[in-house]
Write a protein that holds these residues in place. Sequence first.
Motif, PDB file in Angstrom:
ATOM      1  N   VAL A 306      46.514  48.245  45.181  1.00 45.87           N
ATOM      2  CA  VAL A 306      46.707  47.318  44.065  1.00 45.87           C
ATOM      3  C   VAL A 306      45.795  47.719  42.913  1.00 45.87           C
ATOM      4  N   ALA A 307      46.371  47.826  41.716  1.00 40.68           N
ATOM      5  CA  ALA A 307      45.604  48.174  40.521  1.00 40.68           C
ATOM      6  C   ALA A 307      45.151  46.910  39.801  1.00 40.68           C
ATOM      7  N   LEU A 308      43.934  46.955  39.309  1.00 41.72           N
ATOM      8  CA  LEU A 308      43.367  45.885  38.498  1.00 41.72           C
ATOM      9  C   LEU A 308      43.714  46.152  37.034  1.00 41.72           C
ATOM     10  N   ARG A 309      44.318  45.169  36.375  1.00 41.14           N
ATOM     11  CA  ARG A 309      44.751  45.330  34.983  1.00 41.14           C
ATOM     12  C   ARG A 309      44.255  44.155  34.126  1.00 41.14           C
ATOM     13  N   GLY A 310      44.151  44.410  32.823  1.00 37.56           N
ATOM     14  CA  GLY A 310      43.961  43.330  31.854  1.00 37.56           C
ATOM     15  C   GLY A 310      42.563  42.782  31.716  1.00 37.56           C
ATOM     16  N   VAL A 311      41.576  43.424  32.322  1.00 36.49           N
ATOM     17  CA  VAL A 311      40.203  42.954  32.163  1.00 36.49           C
ATOM     18  C   VAL A 311      39.725  43.276  30.742  1.00 36.49           C
ATOM     19  N   LYS A 312      39.056  42.334  30.118  1.00 32.56           N
ATOM     20  CA  LYS A 312      38.420  42.552  28.821  1.00 32.56           C
ATOM     21  C   LYS A 312      36.906  42.442  28.992  1.00 32.56           C
ATOM     22  N   ALA A 313      36.176  42.881  27.985  1.00 30.74           N
ATOM     23  CA  ALA A 313      34.723  42.962  28.132  1.00 30.74           C
ATOM     24  C   ALA A 313      34.008  42.407  26.917  1.00 30.74           C
ATOM     25  N   ASP A 314      32.801  41.916  27.164  1.00 25.69           N
ATOM     26  CA  ASP A 314      31.917  41.483  26.083  1.00 25.69           C
ATOM     27  C   ASP A 314      30.484  41.789  26.514  1.00 25.69           C
ATOM     28  N   LEU A 315      29.566  41.590  25.597  1.00 28.32           N
ATOM     29  CA  LEU A 315      28.160  41.824  25.882  1.00 28.32           C
ATOM     30  C   LEU A 315      27.663  40.899  26.994  1.00 28.32           C
ATOM     31  N   PRO A 316      26.640  41.302  27.716  1.00 28.70           N
ATOM     32  CA  PRO A 316      26.064  40.409  28.721  1.00 28.70           C
ATOM     33  C   PRO A 316      25.313  39.265  28.048  1.00 28.70           C
ATOM     34  N   PRO A 317      25.098  38.174  28.746  1.00 29.22           N
ATOM     35  CA  PRO A 317      24.303  37.081  28.176  1.00 29.22           C
ATOM     36  C   PRO A 317      22.821  37.462  28.169  1.00 29.22           C
TER      37      PRO A 317
END
Length: 608
Positions: A306-317
């Motif tokens: 199973v492939a993981l798709r659609g993750v987005k990213a931002d800076l850490p807190p």
Amino acid sequence: MTTKKRPVRIAGCSGAATDRRHAMAMLAANCANDHIDVITGDWMSEANMTSRATLKLAEGGDAYEPTFIESLEPALKYIAKYGIRIAVNAGASDTKRLHEVVTGMVKQQGLSLKVAWISGDEVLPAVKKAQRGRESSFENICTGEVLEDWKFKPIAAQAYLGGLGIAAAFERGADIVVCGRVSDASPVIGAAYWWHGWKRDQLLELANAFVAGHLIECSNYVAGGNFTGFKSLEMRGWDDIGYPIAEISSNGQAVITKSRGSGGEVSTQTCSSQLLYEIQGPWYYNSDVTAILDELWFEQLGTDRVALRGVKADLPPPTTKIGLTAAGGYQAEVHWFPCGLDIEAKTRMLETQVRKLLAPYSDKFTKLTFTTIGTAAENACNQDAATVDFRIFAQAPTAADLAPSKFLRPCIDPIMESYPGATPHLDLRLGFPKPIQEYYVTLLPQADVQHAVHLWDGSGIDISPPPKTKTFPAQQPSKASTRSTTSQSLGETTLGPLGWVVHARSGDKGSNCNVGFWVRHKDEYDWLRSLLSVDTVKHLLADEYKKGNKIDRFELPNMYAVHFLLHDHLDRGVSCSSSYDFLGKNVAEYLRSKHVDLPVKFLSRGKL
């Protein structure tokens, strides 16, 4: 760092101190047939974090998690033979001592493996310093309480560290890295960061590794353990469900699979189940990155892939989660077994009698509950089916307050005057007081954490906090309900359990409980998100809903899922809970059992 071309294969061999012990040796021994680059494992939970901290304070013995040693020892020769790297979360409150023990084991077996350890998770001095300087009120992220008002005295505080210390240890040549309290997914982040030579500003890659780490951190869960579709696994082998493997590419793209020849399955459904476990909203925080989940989805590439798709990213807190431990007093319990007719009247009679006998002492109790567990079947086919468990449970500040003369004896003494068939459990050990620990969850600036790597030659490496961070609102995005335009055209409905159509998964984070629901087919999703509003969940919880407690709700449309966070739903968390469901895992099963109007067209596809 040298970037490697192929994906790194990272296996998850443990999700808890009580996980099966054979997995690390099995995965390592089979490396020639099912290649593994890194084996990770998590032996930490709020239960043993608090108990090991208490043990260390009392100087009662080694305060690391000993079940890790049982897993590692038979695997060492294969780790050395195949050059497998190990990163584990098992140090509890004594990671340095664990490092010494592992180093000794390596030498005893005549191996040349290099062992490093990670420090910085023990942050009680930093908390006390910030309190003295009035730098923070240390608000409890579950209850909103401030630390100054907490009626318990902290004896330990542990921060959830990121994965870059692990990466640095691997880069210096470590074969085994033992950690105290890194976040559950940090060993995977650290392994992928090292393997591919990533930089801190490669947020999308880090976010994908973070989510992949979450998927495999609980060992068998993503391969069918704790899965509401479990009945379909029987023919696939549910007697020995496999252990997961994440294949993470240099661009962060991840594929989840499992050990060859093992039972269970890796599917979009099992991945959905694990993804929805323990998240708190669409913003998923780690010390190294924030993963944004609202557009996430899974793609089935083939059998058990199973492939993981659609993750987005931002800076850490700028902060990291910390857990504070305090001595919480003592608890004890007694069980009776009413059977057959008139269960309510029988338990009412016994409770009245016990309360009268406890009256001289119960003013010292901080909690006293009487609970009927289960329902006696009508016209039962055997006696067990007609029997319930009546539980008497108490907590108090001292062991003396729950001495046998003040709790156990008053609970069993009514045997000759009580209801027909009155029978207590004869194993009375639970009726003696045992110590419990209170747990408090809050935030600490990452700049106050002294994250460091300690190498086998005595040298060390300091891991600096992230250079760029982002402060997120305290409240995760939440939408109480959704109106569907298609729910009115679904045709005939019938009353039945929600779980005939809907999968669900729940779990604990401190005293919060998360519950995620999802369906298998796109045309079922509008119905699901229209049905499951905050008010509907309150209604389905019925007596379990704690009036006034906040419930957050967000949707994951690409997963056909709706997620709820039940604030302060659990009784103070696993280390001191009075509930049978101390991990919150059965909240989902309770809600799936509740009856709603189900579209007949969905049922025609087969019940879950």
